[in-house]
Design an enzyme around this catalytic site. Sequence first.
Site, PDB file in Angstrom:
ATOM      1  N   SER A   6      36.192  60.188  44.493  1.00 12.90           N
ATOM      2  CA  SER A   6      34.833  60.693  44.628  1.00 12.90           C
ATOM      3  C   SER A   6      33.812  60.027  43.716  1.00 12.90           C
ATOM      4  O   SER A   6      32.635  60.019  44.021  1.00 12.90           O
ATOM      5  CB  SER A   6      34.829  62.202  44.393  1.00 12.90           C
ATOM      6  OG  SER A   6      35.380  62.496  43.128  1.00 12.90           O
ATOM      7  N   HIS A  20      37.040  63.801  50.710  1.00  7.72           N
ATOM      8  CA  HIS A  20      35.900  62.909  50.968  1.00  7.72           C
ATOM      9  C   HIS A  20      36.176  61.982  52.151  1.00  7.72           C
ATOM     10  O   HIS A  20      35.647  60.869  52.195  1.00  7.72           O
ATOM     11  CB  HIS A  20      35.559  62.102  49.712  1.00  7.72           C
ATOM     12  CG  HIS A  20      34.847  62.903  48.681  1.00  7.72           C
ATOM     13  ND1 HIS A  20      33.526  63.288  48.819  1.00  7.72           N
ATOM     14  CD2 HIS A  20      35.257  63.432  47.511  1.00  7.72           C
ATOM     15  CE1 HIS A  20      33.155  63.991  47.761  1.00  7.72           C
ATOM     16  NE2 HIS A  20      34.192  64.106  46.952  1.00  7.72           N
ATOM     17  N   LYS A  44      33.090  70.239  52.888  1.00 12.92           N
ATOM     18  CA  LYS A  44      32.299  69.006  52.817  1.00 12.92           C
ATOM     19  C   LYS A  44      31.803  68.656  54.231  1.00 12.92           C
ATOM     20  O   LYS A  44      30.941  69.354  54.738  1.00 12.92           O
ATOM     21  CB  LYS A  44      33.107  67.909  52.118  1.00 12.92           C
ATOM     22  CG  LYS A  44      33.243  68.242  50.617  1.00 12.92           C
ATOM     23  CD  LYS A  44      33.937  67.195  49.783  1.00 12.92           C
ATOM     24  CE  LYS A  44      33.814  67.571  48.310  1.00 12.92           C
ATOM     25  NZ  LYS A  44      35.062  67.619  47.587  1.00 12.92           N
TER      26      LYS A  44
HETATM   27  C1  LIG Z   1      35.692  68.627  46.579  1.00  6.85           C
HETATM   28  C2  LIG Z   1      37.081  68.246  46.295  1.00  6.85           C
HETATM   29  C3  LIG Z   1      38.072  69.218  46.115  1.00  6.85           C
HETATM   30  C4  LIG Z   1      37.767  70.690  46.086  1.00  6.85           C
HETATM   31  O1  LIG Z   1      37.446  71.164  47.361  1.00  6.85           O
HETATM   32  P1  LIG Z   1      36.983  72.693  47.519  1.00  6.85           P
HETATM   33  O2  LIG Z   1      37.352  73.058  48.904  1.00  6.85           O
HETATM   34  O3  LIG Z   1      35.503  72.697  47.264  1.00  6.85           O
HETATM   35  O4  LIG Z   1      37.725  73.479  46.489  1.00  6.85           O
HETATM   36  C5  LIG Z   1      39.382  68.804  45.943  1.00  6.85           C
HETATM   37  N1  LIG Z   1      39.707  67.492  45.931  1.00  6.85           N
HETATM   38  C6  LIG Z   1      38.768  66.526  46.076  1.00  6.85           C
HETATM   39  C7  LIG Z   1      39.176  65.078  46.065  1.00  6.85           C
HETATM   40  C8  LIG Z   1      37.427  66.865  46.253  1.00  6.85           C
HETATM   41  O5  LIG Z   1      36.509  65.924  46.377  1.00  6.85           O
END
Ligand SMILES: *Cc1c(COP(=O)(O)O)cnc(C)c1O
Length: 395
Positions: free
Chosen positions: A183, A211, A242
């Site tokens: 990320s 992502h 996301k």
């Molecule tokens: C955003 C993210 C998470 C967490 O996701 P949520 O559903 O918001 O808890 C976990 N791993 C990665 C790589 C992320 O970018």
Amino acid sequence: MYSEQFKGLFSAELDGIREKGLYKRERVIRSPQGSRVDTDEGEAINLCANNYLGLANDPEVVRAAGEALTERGFGMASVRFICGTQDIHKELESRLSNFFGTEDTILYASCFDANGGLFETILGHADVVISDALNHASIIDGVRLCKAQRKIYPHADMGELEARLKESTDSRMRLIATDGVFSMHGDLAPLPEICDLADRYGAMVMIDECHATGFMGATGRGTPEHFGVTERIDIITSTLGKAAGGASGGFTTGRKEVIELLRQRSRPYLFSNTVAPPVVAASIRALEIINERQDLIQKLHANTRHFRGEMTGQGFNIQEGIHPIVPIMIGEEKATVEMARMLNDRGIFVVGFSFPVVPRGEARIRVQVSAAHSKEQLDRAVQAFAEVGRKVGLI
Ligand SMILES: *Cc1c(COP(=O)(O)O)cnc(C)c1O
């Protein structure tokens, strides 16, 4: 009793965070999430949401949530195995399995929970987990909870991964764990090489696709589709928070014995409420939209190419790549904060990232492009970056 001593310790810690310039302020949005938002500091073009496909306020997604609210109610007031499973939870799980071409899927309240409840459940003392150094905090925490031996390889370093595999040939099971997309850099894990090593040394592969789900790969199935290694990935964790609607919810999908075991033993699944019905129904709709509207994926990548090209043309140092995460490298922490503030003043909503989120001296502004951005919005953002970049002497 909350003593003066305790109060003093917490305050000193907070002062330390402020002094290092690492104190995080939260900007307040008064509108729905979108490419343009109304905030307490005025209107802004939003370049920092994970709203990759623009579905966070999509009318059909919102309608699906509203209908479910009326028909299935607000909450479940229970964990899944007691009385917290509706037909739509089952349907979303089977839709996700179909989407990924996997055997089974288990929902969690978040991907943080999916990662938190994975390693401890499936690995024991006799096993080894081998993790990329830049993996997401939730993988790091999940790995910390498990009893398996832990090994870390430097980011994407296949030689080191192989060395870790070689050192652990006498273990019972080995699991390689990596983000599909990282990320802070927007770079992709080298999955073909990882899968080759996994085959050679008899290890399983787990990837976190937060992502990537919904927009990486030709049809949005993610990083494995992009690299053509779909059948070789054993466990995928990802989020509904996301690209796939952006509300909340996470899941683990993959081999059916693994998912079955998670349903029996995974602590965040057994001891925490599941996803609320309106979010479940809206996520089902979001998955349908991803399948029906592949033009959104194409628009996102066209926008990404346009923005990356224009920024490079202006002379910015951006990490090369194909992902809508575009890190604009600045280096110095204070300059990054200053530049983000100047962009915010010009109606461009961006956030600077510095240590400990990224290594010291590698501070950056991370832009995230969306299919919801118009070309005009992106061009306005590039102009603002250019103006500010020249002011601070970056370009
Ligand atoms: C955003 C993210 C998470 C967490 O996701 P949520 O559903 O918001 O808890 C976990 N791993 C990665 C790589 C992320 O970018």
